[in-house]
Design a protein around this motif. Structure first.
Motif: not given
Length: 739
Positions: A53, A280, A73, A283, A265, A57, A42, A257, A267
């Motif tokens: 990523l 991020q 994912n 996220i 976290h 995404v 990332i 994640t 995603l």
């Protein structure tokens, strides 16, 4: 993106309770204070100043397919981590651009569609629920991934020209894959490259989640969500607001994640503008309080190492007393046999479950075979193509999973003969459930009489007679409907226009197509039928006998199918068909295939090695064969608590044996006739008047190590490879003699 609409239309469902689930067990390794995605996965995007990523995404839009997107994912995270941790890539410098380490992402839509076959409980759903887009569970998506794998996506607006990709509709609403329910042959082959290795259900315990994120680095999760999920963005720090202003809006699937002191976290699949926690993209932070209140289901997964040669290496035991024998410890993925099977139940295609089948499946296979058998193909093309088809019809005792396992195990051997393997599963679902009922009755009889009682077999025959007749009639009807369709089903007049009626059985259409291909292209057609599969062959011959139009189309002009070798070889293994029925069509057909077979009866020779020997010593090698046990072997076979073979049980308790006898002045009193002889019994070899003696081949023992005179379970006999190997050798000799 319209977050309100996405939340409103989210409709993932909680997993059904299944006590067979394997649960994740935390280890005792020291946990990190915080965990997050590998920085190499990332990197910072200079244009947005967000860590993004490398493969992008995802944005599911308002599709409601969050289960497929979340699983996609997770798979892509693990694929990229696998790439990063290869020795040759571990010290590789980071590229300056935003290109992914792997140029592909997996298809979220394929994962979503494959979940369909494992998700439905029709009796518990109303019509509106069945039609909602997005109604899937995590378990169904995981099982769909296990059985079918996943191919690559085409993450561009234009349609793909690569036939081995499945384009998700979020990239192109007009994609040809948008309405697809099952992968094409090319997509299925490609999907085998990315498979599931292991999966465990995760208990909603905080420590378990922290440990799982240390171990697996990503967790597949569903949770009840609320309006706070619409708020996360980089400007406000990427926090999911808690507590929410409104109540629960729906249930959603996503990937965890990492974690820190503030929460987990998340995603998501709502595009790169959503989230922004710790810069991020995609996220957000999910607080522990929110998690504790709203988490629903969670799973940890690990991808498989691509190792097709390892299939069948893990074998376990299931069941008791030999009714169920050795099976593979896990069910075989459907992807191992896509394009090589037809799955029927009561004549209908089985379109749900682990091994789905569709009415157009055979037509796709037929078109492929037409190209393989094209007589106009060049010499180079012919050298690379199949020479024919081997149709395998499993029979009596095999449940769907064990029959499927066996088909996969012999697939490459058959291909080694330059033959295309094709299996017709036609009654295995019903048999699998019925055996459980029989086992319960056997246990009841044994509990009453004792395992060593001399009259136990008689008691079992008497006790199971009612259930057994229904069991056997359903098998007979299953064979009939697989060939003739369901036109004779007893529908009420008001139902005639509502229920599907199949005028020609799917198995019949398959065999007729093969007969026609053989006539037009010269390809080979070999048939193997095990146990009650002989009933299927009988029905096929009966249908041919009645269908003059099919005969004219399938064979040369003026040819009569009874005298014409419409198959190259025919092998009946322990055929479970009564002699009165077999003598009508099956035995005359075998006689016609083999022609006059002269020879003397072989002398019995003792052998410590399992082998197959012909009953007659003859110069010619018969094209049609009937495999039966020697008398000594048959005397050792038992079916669970029953001391004889399944064929004897069918003959003595399942077949109708009532005849009318005038023992009463007023009414006929029904009494039992003698047990009906079956074609698969050992005593057939001693019948000097049996016309097809030249087709008889006897098995003297099974190949698995046993002591002399040990009892042999029916399943051990059915799964023994001695006869199977003899079939392959016979086909090879036939081909050599043909040249």
């Amino acid at each position: 993106m319209n977050f309100e609409k996405s939340i409103k239309e989210t409709s993932v469902r909680a997993d059904w309770i299944d006590l067979r689930d394997q649960h994740y067990i935390p280890n005792l390794s020291v946990l990190r204070d915080a965990a997050s995605l590998d920085p190499k996965l990332i990197p910072l995007d200079a244009k947005t100043n967000l860590h993004t990523l490398r493969y992008g995404v995802r944005n599911q839009g308002s599709s409601g397919r969050c289960v497929g997107f979340a699983l996609a994912n997770l798979i892509d995270i693990q694929r990229n981590l696998q790439w990063l941790r290869r020795p040759e890539n571990a010290s590789a410098a980071l590229p300056d651009d935003n290109k992914p380490f792997l140029p592909d992402i997996v298809s979220a839509d394929m994962l979503y569609r494959m979940a369909f076959f494992h998700d439905r409980y029709p009796d518990l759903e109303d019509e509106t629920t069945q039609s909602i887009e997005g109604v899937r569970t995590l378990r169904s998506a995981i099982k769909g991934f296990y059985h079918h794998g996943v191919c690559m996506d085409w993450p561009f607006a234009e349609g793909t020209i690569d036939q081995d990709r499945w384009q998700s509709s979020c990239f192109n609403e007009l994609s040809l894959d948008g309405a697809r329910l099952f992968p094409t042959v090319d997509q299925a082959k490609s999907a085998r490259n990315v498979g599931l290795g292991a999966y465990f259900r995760l208990a909603s315990v905080l420590n378990h989640f922290h440990t799982a994120l240390n171990d697996a680095e990503a967790v597949l999760t569903t949770a009840n969500i609320h309006d706070g999920w619409a708020d996360p963005n980089p400007d406000q720090g990427g926090f999911i607001t808690w507590p929410p202003k409104q109540g629960i809006s729906g249930t959603h699937a996503f990937v965890l994640t990492g974690y820190d002191e503030n929460g987990f976290h998340v995603l998501n699949s709502w595009g790169p503008e959503w989230g922004g926690y710790k810069k991020q993209a995609g996220i957000a932070l999910w607080s522990y309080a929110d998690w504790a209140q709203n988490v629903v289901d969670s799973w940890v997964l690990r991808l498989a190492v691509y190792a097709p040669s390892a299939f069948g290496a893990s074998i376990g035991e299931k069941g008791i007393k030999g009714i169920h024998g050795k099976i593979q410890s896990g069910s075989t993925p459907c992807s191992e046999l896509v394009g090589h099977y037809m799955h029927l139940d009561d004549g209908f295609q089985v379109s749900t479950g682990s091994y789905p089948s569709f009415s157009d499946g055979w037509s796709h296979t037929r078109r492929y075979l037409e190209k393989q058998f094209d007589p106009k193909a060049s010499a180079e093309e012919k050298a690379k193509s199949y020479k024919g088809v081997l149709v395998w019809i499993p029979g009596s005792l095999e449940g769907t999973k064990s029959a499927f396992d066996a088909a996969v195990q012999r697939k490459n051997i058959i291909k080694g003969l330059d033959l295309y393997p094709y299996s017709i599963f036609w009654c295995n679902n019903f048999v699998e459930k019925s055996i459980e009922v029989l086992q319960g009755l056997f246990d009841s009889c044994e509990a009453q009489a004792g395992s060593d009682a001399a009259h136990l077999d008689d008691l079992i025959e008497s006790r199971v007679r009612g259930v057994g007749r229904a069991f056997w009639r359903d098998i007979e009807m299953g064979a009939r409907r697989a060939v003739r369709g369901s036109g004779e089903l007893p529908y009420e007049p008001a139902e005639l226009d509502k229920l599907e009626r199949i005028k020609q059985g799917f198995a019949k259409l398959c065999i007729l197509d093969l007969i026609k291909l053989r006539h037009e292209t010269g390809c080979e057609v070999h048939i193997v039928a095990e146990g009650a599969g002989a009933l299927m062959v009988h029905e096929i011959l009966s249908a041919l006998d009645e269908d003059s139009e099919a005969n004219d189309r399938a064979h040369s002009e003026h040819a009569n199918w009874r005298k014409h070798a419409i198959f190259d070889t025919l092998h009946l293994v322990h055929p479970a068909i009564g002699m009165p029925r077999a003598e009508k069509l099956l035995i005359p057909f075998i006689d016609a295939m083999n022609g006059p077979v002269k020879g003397t009866k072989r002398r019995k020779k003792s052998s410590a090695k399992a082998r197959v020997r012909s009953v007659l010593k003859a110069e010619s090698d018969p094209r049609a064969r009937i495999y039966i046990p020697e008398q000594d072997l048959e005397d050792r076979i038992h079916f669970g608590s029953y001391g004889k073979s399944i064929i004897h049980l069918v003959s003595r308790a399942f077949e109708d044996r009532y005849v009318a006898s005038s023992n009463s002045k007023d009414n006929d009193v029904p009494i039992f006739s003698d047990a009906r002889p079956f074609l698969g019994m050992a005593k057939i070899a001693e019948d000097a008047d049996f016309s097809a003696r030249g087709a008889l081949f006897q098995l003297n023992d099974i190949s698995s190590p046993t002591r002399d005179h040990d009892r042999i379970s029916q399943v051990e006999l059915n799964t023994d490879q001695t006869i199977t190997n003899d079939i392959f050798e016979a086909i090879q000799r036939y081909r050599t003699a043909k040249k």
